[in-house]
Write a protein that holds these residues in place. Structure first.
Motif, mmCIF file in Angstrom:
data_model
loop_
_atom_site.group_PDB
_atom_site.id
_atom_site.type_symbol
_atom_site.label_atom_id
_atom_site.label_comp_id
_atom_site.label_asym_id
_atom_site.label_seq_id
_atom_site.Cartn_x
_atom_site.Cartn_y
_atom_site.Cartn_z
ATOM 1 N N ASN A 79 99.139 -40.576 55.540
ATOM 2 C CA ASN A 79 100.433 -40.296 55.566
ATOM 3 C C ASN A 79 101.261 -40.905 56.817
ATOM 4 O OD1 ASN A 79 100.886 -37.979 53.673
ATOM 5 N ND2 ASN A 79 99.352 -37.255 54.772
ATOM 6 N N SER A 80 102.541 -41.159 56.556
ATOM 7 C CA SER A 80 103.427 -41.526 57.632
ATOM 8 C C SER A 80 104.005 -40.228 58.155
ATOM 9 C CB SER A 80 104.550 -42.499 57.132
ATOM 10 O OG SER A 80 103.972 -43.714 56.961
ATOM 11 N N VAL A 81 104.195 -40.028 59.292
ATOM 12 C CA VAL A 81 104.619 -38.694 60.016
ATOM 13 C C VAL A 81 105.802 -39.080 61.051
ATOM 14 C CG1 VAL A 81 103.952 -36.598 61.261
ATOM 15 C CG2 VAL A 81 102.540 -37.627 59.662
ATOM 16 N N MET A 82 106.763 -38.653 60.658
ATOM 17 C CA MET A 82 108.146 -38.721 61.551
ATOM 18 C C MET A 82 107.922 -37.649 62.525
ATOM 19 S SD MET A 82 109.297 -41.530 60.699
ATOM 20 C CE MET A 82 111.125 -41.787 60.921
ATOM 21 N N THR A 83 107.624 -37.695 63.850
ATOM 22 C CA THR A 83 107.281 -36.847 64.835
ATOM 23 C C THR A 83 108.421 -35.799 64.984
ATOM 24 O OG1 THR A 83 107.638 -37.874 66.730
ATOM 25 C CG2 THR A 83 105.529 -38.088 65.752
ATOM 26 N N ASP A 84 109.681 -36.408 64.889
ATOM 27 C CA ASP A 84 110.909 -35.629 65.332
ATOM 28 C C ASP A 84 111.121 -34.325 64.375
ATOM 29 O OD1 ASP A 84 111.496 -37.023 67.360
ATOM 30 O OD2 ASP A 84 113.757 -37.854 66.139
ATOM 31 N N GLY A 85 111.184 -33.156 65.031
ATOM 32 C CA GLY A 85 111.313 -31.641 64.237
ATOM 33 C C GLY A 85 110.183 -31.292 63.783
ATOM 34 N N LEU A 86 108.892 -31.590 64.434
ATOM 35 C CA LEU A 86 107.601 -31.195 63.895
ATOM 36 C C LEU A 86 106.931 -30.619 65.133
ATOM 37 C CD1 LEU A 86 105.856 -33.779 61.614
ATOM 38 C CD2 LEU A 86 106.942 -31.654 61.097
ATOM 39 N N LYS A 87 106.474 -29.508 65.101
ATOM 40 C CA LYS A 87 105.732 -28.615 66.089
ATOM 41 C C LYS A 87 104.619 -29.612 66.703
ATOM 42 C CE LYS A 87 107.308 -24.077 65.146
ATOM 43 N NZ LYS A 87 106.689 -22.747 64.980
ATOM 44 N N ARG A 88 104.584 -29.505 68.170
ATOM 45 C CA ARG A 88 103.438 -30.313 68.581
ATOM 46 C C ARG A 88 102.209 -30.040 68.283
ATOM 47 N NH1 ARG A 88 104.043 -31.852 74.086
ATOM 48 N NH2 ARG A 88 102.281 -32.169 75.161
ATOM 49 N N ASP A 89 101.840 -28.709 67.854
ATOM 50 C CA ASP A 89 100.355 -28.323 67.400
ATOM 51 C C ASP A 89 100.498 -29.022 66.104
ATOM 52 O OD1 ASP A 89 100.341 -26.771 69.595
ATOM 53 O OD2 ASP A 89 100.780 -24.938 68.630
ATOM 54 N N LEU A 90 101.135 -29.271 65.150
ATOM 55 C CA LEU A 90 101.009 -29.665 64.015
ATOM 56 C C LEU A 90 100.694 -31.302 64.083
ATOM 57 C CD1 LEU A 90 100.868 -29.883 60.933
ATOM 58 C CD2 LEU A 90 103.422 -30.052 60.763
ATOM 59 N N ILE A 91 101.316 -31.871 64.782
ATOM 60 C CA ILE A 91 101.113 -33.209 65.265
ATOM 61 C C ILE A 91 99.644 -33.532 65.713
ATOM 62 C CG2 ILE A 91 101.747 -35.274 66.572
ATOM 63 C CD1 ILE A 91 104.566 -34.254 66.542
ATOM 64 N N PHE A 92 99.029 -32.541 66.822
ATOM 65 C CA PHE A 92 97.854 -32.595 67.205
ATOM 66 C C PHE A 92 96.813 -32.335 66.177
ATOM 67 C CE2 PHE A 92 99.496 -31.791 71.937
ATOM 68 C CZ PHE A 92 99.666 -33.069 72.007
ATOM 69 N N LYS A 93 96.965 -31.194 65.169
ATOM 70 C CA LYS A 93 96.295 -30.895 64.127
ATOM 71 C C LYS A 93 96.266 -32.152 63.191
ATOM 72 C CE LYS A 93 95.670 -27.383 60.760
ATOM 73 N NZ LYS A 93 95.823 -26.071 60.335
ATOM 74 N N LEU A 94 97.314 -32.844 62.962
ATOM 75 C CA LEU A 94 97.221 -34.016 62.106
ATOM 76 C C LEU A 94 96.308 -35.364 62.930
ATOM 77 C CD1 LEU A 94 100.863 -34.315 61.141
ATOM 78 C CD2 LEU A 94 98.875 -33.989 59.289
ATOM 79 N N ILE A 95 96.376 -35.289 63.908
ATOM 80 C CA ILE A 95 95.741 -36.417 64.723
ATOM 81 C C ILE A 95 94.032 -35.813 64.598
ATOM 82 C CG2 ILE A 95 95.248 -37.377 66.986
ATOM 83 C CD1 ILE A 95 98.442 -37.393 67.450
ATOM 84 N N ASP A 96 93.829 -34.694 64.915
ATOM 85 C CA ASP A 96 92.542 -34.010 65.032
ATOM 86 C C ASP A 96 91.821 -34.295 63.627
ATOM 87 O OD1 ASP A 96 92.827 -33.348 67.572
ATOM 88 O OD2 ASP A 96 93.238 -31.279 66.990
ATOM 89 N N GLN A 97 92.530 -34.027 62.614
ATOM 90 C CA GLN A 97 92.021 -34.201 61.358
ATOM 91 C C GLN A 97 91.884 -35.683 61.002
ATOM 92 O OE1 GLN A 97 93.377 -33.677 56.953
ATOM 93 N NE2 GLN A 97 92.345 -31.855 57.450
ATOM 94 N N SER A 98 92.676 -36.421 61.407
ATOM 95 C CA SER A 98 92.347 -38.173 61.000
ATOM 96 C C SER A 98 91.187 -38.580 61.697
ATOM 97 C CB SER A 98 93.697 -38.806 61.335
ATOM 98 O OG SER A 98 93.583 -39.966 61.273
ATOM 99 N N TYR A 99 91.036 -38.229 63.188
ATOM 100 C CA TYR A 99 89.855 -38.572 63.829
ATOM 101 C C TYR A 99 88.494 -38.025 63.355
ATOM 102 C CZ TYR A 99 86.854 -38.999 67.859
ATOM 103 O OH TYR A 99 85.437 -39.140 68.557
ATOM 104 N N GLU A 100 88.557 -36.900 62.602
ATOM 105 C CA GLU A 100 87.440 -36.134 62.360
ATOM 106 C C GLU A 100 87.101 -36.783 61.008
ATOM 107 O OE1 GLU A 100 88.179 -31.845 62.177
ATOM 108 O OE2 GLU A 100 88.343 -31.998 64.562
ATOM 109 N N LEU A 101 88.131 -37.106 60.167
ATOM 110 C CA LEU A 101 87.684 -37.739 58.984
ATOM 111 C C LEU A 101 87.172 -39.148 59.172
ATOM 112 C CD1 LEU A 101 90.723 -36.761 56.824
ATOM 113 C CD2 LEU A 101 88.408 -35.863 56.247
ATOM 114 N N VAL A 102 87.665 -39.944 59.768
ATOM 115 C CA VAL A 102 87.166 -41.171 60.124
ATOM 116 C C VAL A 102 85.728 -40.972 60.823
ATOM 117 C CG1 VAL A 102 87.577 -43.352 61.297
ATOM 118 C CG2 VAL A 102 89.522 -42.258 59.868
#
Length: 117
Positions: A79-102
């Motif tokens: 996914n491409s994620v534009m960070t504007d307007g998203l909660k910090r927790d969601l952005i970190f959760k997306l990063i965490d899942q990406s790292y864990e999947l890889v």
């Protein structure tokens, strides 16, 4: 949220490396030699590409206009994620899942090398 915050968050994870393999603008973060996040540094608003579970990807795309299939990547998993307007927790959760999947896709030996560093 800015690029430095995202970079610091990612670099705090075990085994993460950074490089510019495609051009001088797109920062690529890897674990075990595999990409888990791409971030075009010159693009505003800030955007990141992350790997997500396909079912969650579908939910995210329905719920958030800032989340779309990643350009030039497998849109089922990235996914491409534009960070504007998203909660910090969601952005970190997306990063965490990406790292864990890889990380979880790595060989047992590669995982152990990263864990034992």
């Amino acid at each position: 949220m800015d690029a430095n915050e995202i970079l610091d968050y990612c670099l705090a994870k075990k085994g993460v490396t950074e490089s510019f393999p495609f051009d001088n603008e797109t920062l690529v973060l890897k674990v075990g030699g595999k990409m888990f996040l791409l971030m075009p540094l010159e693009r505003m608003p800030l955007q990141i590409n992350v790997k997500t579970d396909p079912e969650w990807s579908a939910e995210l795309r329905e719920q958030y206009p800032q989340v779309n299939g990643a350009f030039h990547m497998n849109k089922t998993h990235w996914n491409s994620v534009m960070t504007d307007g998203l909660k910090r927790d969601l952005i970190f959760k997306l990063i965490d899942q990406s790292y864990e999947l890889v990380f979880n896709s790595l060989t047992k030996k590669a995982k152990e090398e990263i864990i034992n560093r």
